[in-house]
Design a protein around this motif. Structure first.
Motif, PDB file in Angstrom:
ATOM      1  N   HIS A 289       0.681   5.459   3.098  1.00 50.76           N
ATOM      2  CA  HIS A 289      -0.568   6.168   3.397  1.00 50.76           C
ATOM      3  C   HIS A 289      -1.406   5.461   4.455  1.00 50.76           C
ATOM      4  CE1 HIS A 289       0.574   8.870   0.407  1.00 50.76           C
ATOM      5  NE2 HIS A 289      -0.482   8.896  -0.375  1.00 50.76           N
ATOM      6  N   ILE A 290      -1.386   4.122   4.467  1.00 49.97           N
ATOM      7  CA  ILE A 290      -2.218   3.429   5.458  1.00 49.97           C
ATOM      8  C   ILE A 290      -1.720   3.726   6.869  1.00 49.97           C
ATOM      9  CG2 ILE A 290      -0.901   1.275   5.386  1.00 49.97           C
ATOM     10  CD1 ILE A 290      -4.706   1.701   5.913  1.00 49.97           C
ATOM     11  N   ILE A 293      -3.220   7.204   7.723  1.00 48.65           N
ATOM     12  CA  ILE A 293      -4.669   7.085   7.932  1.00 48.65           C
ATOM     13  C   ILE A 293      -4.962   6.430   9.272  1.00 48.65           C
ATOM     14  CG2 ILE A 293      -6.784   6.007   7.053  1.00 48.65           C
ATOM     15  CD1 ILE A 293      -5.202   5.982   4.247  1.00 48.65           C
ATOM     16  N   THR A 294      -4.277   5.325   9.545  1.00 45.92           N
ATOM     17  CA  THR A 294      -4.523   4.550  10.766  1.00 45.92           C
ATOM     18  C   THR A 294      -4.212   5.364  12.013  1.00 45.92           C
ATOM     19  OG1 THR A 294      -4.090   2.462   9.649  1.00 45.92           O
ATOM     20  CG2 THR A 294      -3.853   2.481  12.037  1.00 45.92           C
ATOM     21  N   ARG A 313      -9.094  12.105   4.392  1.00 44.81           N
ATOM     22  CA  ARG A 313      -9.910  11.489   3.324  1.00 44.81           C
ATOM     23  C   ARG A 313      -9.166  11.503   1.997  1.00 44.81           C
ATOM     24  NH1 ARG A 313     -16.005  12.963   3.326  1.00 44.81           N
ATOM     25  NH2 ARG A 313     -16.046  11.049   4.564  1.00 44.81           N
ATOM     26  N   LEU A 316      -6.454   8.849   2.006  1.00 45.72           N
ATOM     27  CA  LEU A 316      -7.071   7.538   1.844  1.00 45.72           C
ATOM     28  C   LEU A 316      -7.475   7.307   0.384  1.00 45.72           C
ATOM     29  CD1 LEU A 316      -9.564   5.918   4.298  1.00 45.72           C
ATOM     30  CD2 LEU A 316     -10.011   5.805   1.859  1.00 45.72           C
ATOM     31  N   LEU A 334      -7.568  -1.676   1.893  1.00 46.08           N
ATOM     32  CA  LEU A 334      -6.703  -0.967   2.838  1.00 46.08           C
ATOM     33  C   LEU A 334      -6.952  -1.416   4.278  1.00 46.08           C
ATOM     34  CD1 LEU A 334      -6.837   2.728   1.552  1.00 46.08           C
ATOM     35  CD2 LEU A 334      -4.903   1.169   1.397  1.00 46.08           C
ATOM     36  N   ILE A 363     -12.181   2.719   7.795  1.00 45.52           N
ATOM     37  CA  ILE A 363     -11.440   2.689   6.529  1.00 45.52           C
ATOM     38  C   ILE A 363     -12.215   1.923   5.459  1.00 45.52           C
ATOM     39  CG2 ILE A 363      -9.343   1.831   5.408  1.00 45.52           C
ATOM     40  CD1 ILE A 363      -7.840   2.439   8.008  1.00 45.52           C
ATOM     41  N   GLU A 366     -15.029   4.023   4.108  1.00 47.38           N
ATOM     42  CA  GLU A 366     -14.502   5.078   3.237  1.00 47.38           C
ATOM     43  C   GLU A 366     -14.101   4.513   1.879  1.00 47.38           C
ATOM     44  OE1 GLU A 366     -13.722   8.558   3.429  1.00 47.38           O
ATOM     45  OE2 GLU A 366     -15.230   8.510   4.999  1.00 47.38           O
ATOM     46  N   GLU A 367     -13.446   3.365   1.886  1.00 47.59           N
ATOM     47  CA  GLU A 367     -13.052   2.727   0.627  1.00 47.59           C
ATOM     48  C   GLU A 367     -14.273   2.390  -0.225  1.00 47.59           C
ATOM     49  OE1 GLU A 367      -9.523  -0.094   0.569  1.00 47.59           O
ATOM     50  OE2 GLU A 367     -10.239  -0.349   2.622  1.00 47.59           O
TER      51      GLU A 367
END
Length: 879
Positions: A289-290, A293-294, A313, A316, A334, A363, A366-367
């Protein structure tokens, strides 16, 4: 071979076969309403296959960033559970546009796999399309014959329409495909069961590595297939699976594609891969997933609550949940993995390395936000558990936790089991289905097939120089958008600018045959310019004059050019780290998103405005150069935006070569003086490291300034026209502050007095202290403050206050914690029952709850009903 060498070998192989090597398209799709993300290498070539665009090249190859998390191709739920599905992956591909076909594609695939990569021939299997009688499609015997030249016939297997007939979507280009599979099991396992029995059976080590698609049909909306004018080749090979095969690893995650990031994650969590199946799944989910997202953020897609941003989102948050649930990570982590990706892909996808700090900040923010939401969700679950009338959590409540707080059903079930509860899973699935159906209906655009009116392929855009053209209709289709009928029309030449690059599409009208057809919008579908209308002309074959709404276009151009001037001014004032991250340009407003890590100071905003307005007054002449080689444009200092796909030749828009030079396909003012005036009306944060400016120009700026001057004049009149209104207002605010303190002191005194009165009215019944009173409150916070004070001062307290504050009714219920447990009393349940008496609602915890309402006349009934309910519950407990 390491994974970088494997990728390079592919590119060099097809370069030698006279293929043009093209760059990857962005992972987030901009001008295709049928796609949210690039999910296959062929996406950027769709118009070639559809015949909407003349082939610029006959052969191409590349490595394409792909994301499969929505629509027809959605691998999200498989990720982590197995070892070979991914959300983001690299798709190696080679294409022929009406050039070579099956023979060459098959020969070269075999040559690359067996001679360059040296994969063992006795581990390979081939599938070919077996045909489909329902669609009168014959089997692909042509491909079978070609494959016989390279591999034993018993290793060429039949494939069904599901597996070996590739379709882009419900409609569009399609054709039979030939897949190459490899058996990576041990010799002992192969002895026990032949590999041909496991092809297409989801075995983790008998996997497809390359799909050769032979595009020769077009699927109509009616379901019928028609032959395409040319035959094409479209191949796709997942780099991650290919690396697994070449490096002879048991899974994709054991290769050097994933190992560096997995080692980094192990260092963060202290949990090694291979520890348990539960933690292994979590690690696979996170490292997959990272990447998605990246790469999405590097291509300009920020996490948000709408469309593509919402998908990112959710991905993530899914990764955070796995870390939280199974790896015991309670802090942001992350973002620490981005550096590994930056190092891994700096050569082939440098945009990650160039934006590493921004990606990490986004990121991490968001985390942090989601971890707070998780905490709120857990508190909500506590409240739900306390107020349950049975041992089952309602499915709709479980769905609320999923939808509002991001709790997956398995997390809610896990926490519920710890408390001796269960979940109504059927109710949850029903609520989920209802939401999916609503989303489908909201987004649905039902499109008919294109109806050809006049022959012609390429649409010519004249709108840079002309706002009126003589045109004819080439094609149209009927569409249904949110239940309403409309039409999409394609003209042979058009002055209408289609929405692109942030600039809104033109509106206007067509005239011909004594009728006028309004065009209310213009959009792009890949490279097609599509005009939207509520009706069709009575005579489709007639010639038409196409007119753009000149005023709207002119105002839009003011804002678009101002956006370029703003971008340059921001870099001048804030620094070269400023990069455009999104824009919207209409006739009313311009919106500009950019990378910057702190709120702009008032002086910085003023300086930016000053620079832009200076450039406007300089009346700089527009300089537009068409078909500039991309390398030459970059040498000129032209700004290229992350997340945009540029061809070999670009359009360069310059307003003073020493000030603003950008790659842009939009329309602009001939001289900056036309803009008139520029005014920033807001500056805000939309994500960590991303700021947003909204600004206005021309007519809207004049209106805004005049409104503000009118407001100031009105304020001065109300203040008796002081010479310095600001000084006068500051004096008023100081007086207000003093009066507020005096008022608060009086309210505290009155609250203490009310508290003492209530203490004097305690009624003791069998050791319980009851207060049931109707009261007038001295302040809006008095109800809560008095309740908590009395709860601490009086043991075994049950108190119901039916209160008024400034005429508005409130209810407050306070119960000592020991009575909640001993008698089963619950303030939250009581207040919900009593709130109906004041036509309101409320809730809270078992020991304290409040409600508000609209009807103060019901307050006496609140006291009467509360007395009855409490007595009834106490009596039931006694019996």
């Amino acid at each position: 071979m390491d994974f970088k060498s494997i990728r390079t070998a592919f590119i060099e192989f097809f370069q030698e076969k006279a293929h043009k090597i093209v760059s990857s398209a962005p992972i987030v799709v901009k001008d295709d309403p049928t796609l949210m993300f690039t999910n296959a290498g062929m996406n950027q070539f769709k118009d070639y296959f559809l015949g909407n665009k003349k082939d610029e090249v006959k052969r191409a190859a590349d490595t394409q960033k792909c994301l499969r998390v929505s629509g027809k191709h959605n691998d999200l739920e498989d990720v982590g559970l197995d070892t070979y599905h991914h959300t983001m992956f690299e798709m190696l591909g080679n294409w022929s546009f009406g050039d070579y076909f099956k023979k060459e594609a098959i020969e070269w695939a075999w040559e690359l796999l067996t001679e360059v990569y040296k994969l063992p021939k006795d581990r390979l299997y081939i599938t070919v399309f077996e045909g489909d009688s329902k669609e009168s499609l014959e089997g692909d015997e042509e491909s079978r014959e070609y494959w016989k030249n390279h591999i034993a016939e018993d290793r060429i297997l039949n494939g069904s329409k599901k597996d070996n007939f590739w379709e882009m979507g419900d409609t569009g280009p399609c054709g039979p495909c030939s897949e190459i599979h490899i058996d990576l099991r041990s010799d002992d396992e192969i002895q026990k069961q032949a590999g041909d029995e496991l092809v297409n059976q989801d075995h983790p080590q008998v996997v497809e590595i390359w799909n050769l698609v032979f595009i020769q049909f077009n699927r109509m909306k009616s379901g019928q297939l028609e032959d395409l004018p040319e035959q094409h080749v479209d191949t796709g090979m997942g780099l991650e699976r290919l690396v697994m095969a070449i490096q002879n690893k048991p899974s994709n995650y054991d290769t050097d594609v994933f190992q560096p990031i997995m080692k980094k994650l192990e260092g963060i969590t202290g949990i090694a891969y291979g520890n348990s199946e539960e933690t292994d799944i979590a690690i696979r989910v996170i490292v997959d997933h990272i990447r998605a997202i990246t790469f999405a953020i590097s291509d300009g897609q920020l996490p948000s609550n709408v469309k593509a941003g919402y998908v990112i989102r959710r991905i993530l948050r899914r990764a955070v949940r796995y870390g939280f649930n199974f790896l015991n990570v309670k802090e942001p982590f992350l973002f620490e993995l981005v550096e590994v990706l930056s190092n891994q892909f700096s050569e082939v996808f440098p945009e990650v390395d160039q934006q590493k700090e921004l990606i990490e900040r986004v990121i991490k923010e968001e985390e942090t936000t989601f971890l707070r939401t998780l905490e709120l969700g857990l508190k909500r679950l506590d409240s739900i558990s306390e107020n349950l009338s049975s041992m089952v959590i309602d499915g709709k409540i479980a769905f609320e936790l999923y939808d509002t707080y991001g709790f997956p059903l398995d997390l809610t079930s896990l926490i519920a089991r710890e408390r001796g509860l269960s979940i109504d899973e059927k109710g949850f699935e029903e609520a989920m289905s209802e939401q999916k159906n609503r989303s489908k209906q909201d987004a649905q655009t039902d499109k008919g097939d294109w109806i050809v009116v006049n022959k012609g392929e390429n649409v010519v855009f004249r709108g840079y120089d002309q706002l009126e053209t003589s045109s004819k209709i080439l094609r149209y289709r009927e569409v249904e958008e949110k239940g309403k009928k409309a039409y999409q029309v394609i003209l042979d030449q058009t002055p209408f600018y289609a929405e692109s690059g942030g600039q809104k599409g033109d509106s206007g009208f067509l005239t011909g045959s004594d009728e006028k057809i309004d065009i209310y919008d213009t959009k792009k579908e890949n490279d097609l310019i599509i005009h939207f209308s509520k009706k069709l002309p009575s005579d489709l074959n007639a010639g038409f004059q196409a007119f753009v709404n000149k005023k709207k276009r002119s105002l839009t151009e003011n804002n678009h050019t101002a956006t370029h001037l703003l971008h340059a001014a921001l870099r001048d004032v804030l620094g070269d780290h400023v990069q455009q991250k999104g824009s919207l340009v209409s006739d009313k407003v311009l919106r500009f998103d950019f990378s910057h890590f702190s709120k702009m100071e008032t002086e910085e905003i003023s300086r930016v405005e000053e620079i832009v307005n200076t450039k406007i007054r300089e009346n700089i002449e527009r300089d537009i150069q068409e078909n500039v080689p991309i390398s030459e444009a970059k040498e000129m200092g032209a700004m290229a935006l992350f997340g945009e796909k540029y061809g070999d030749f670009v359009r360069v828009v310059t307003f003073d070569k020493d000030y603003s030079v950008e790659l842009c396909g939009g329309t602009h003012v001939p001289f900056t003086g036309q803009i008139g005036f520029f005014k920033i009306i807001s500056e805000s944060s939309i994500a960590s490291g991303i700021r947003r400016i909204e600004a206005i120009t021309s007519v809207e700026a004049d209106r805004y300034i005049n409104e503000k001057l009118d407001e100031l004049h009105e304020i001065k009149e109300k203040l008796n026209n002081p010479k310095k209104p600001v000084d006068f207002v500051e004096s008023l605010l100081e007086d207000h502050k003093k009066l507020q303190k005096q008022l608060e002191a009086i309210q505290i005194k009155e609250s203490n007095h009310l508290k003492e009165i209530l203490k004097s009215r305690v009624s003791n019944q069998n050791g319980l202290n009851l207060i049931l009173e109707e009261v007038e409150l001295p302040s809006k916070d008095a109800l809560k403050n008095i309740s908590f004070q009395l709860k601490n001062e009086i043991e075994n307290l049950i108190m119901v206050l039916a209160a008024r504050y400034e005429g508005n009714p409130q209810i407050g219920i306070t119960i000592s914690e020991n009575l909640v447990k001993e008698y089963g009393l619950n303030a939250g349940q009581l207040v919900r029952s009593l709130a109906a008496e004041i036509k309101g609602g409320g809730g809270g915890q078992a020991f304290f709850a409040t409600a508000g309402g609209k009807d103060a006349s019901g307050l006496p009934n609140v006291i009467r009903k509360a007395k009855e309910m409490i007595e009834e519950q106490l009596a039931a407990h006694k019996n």
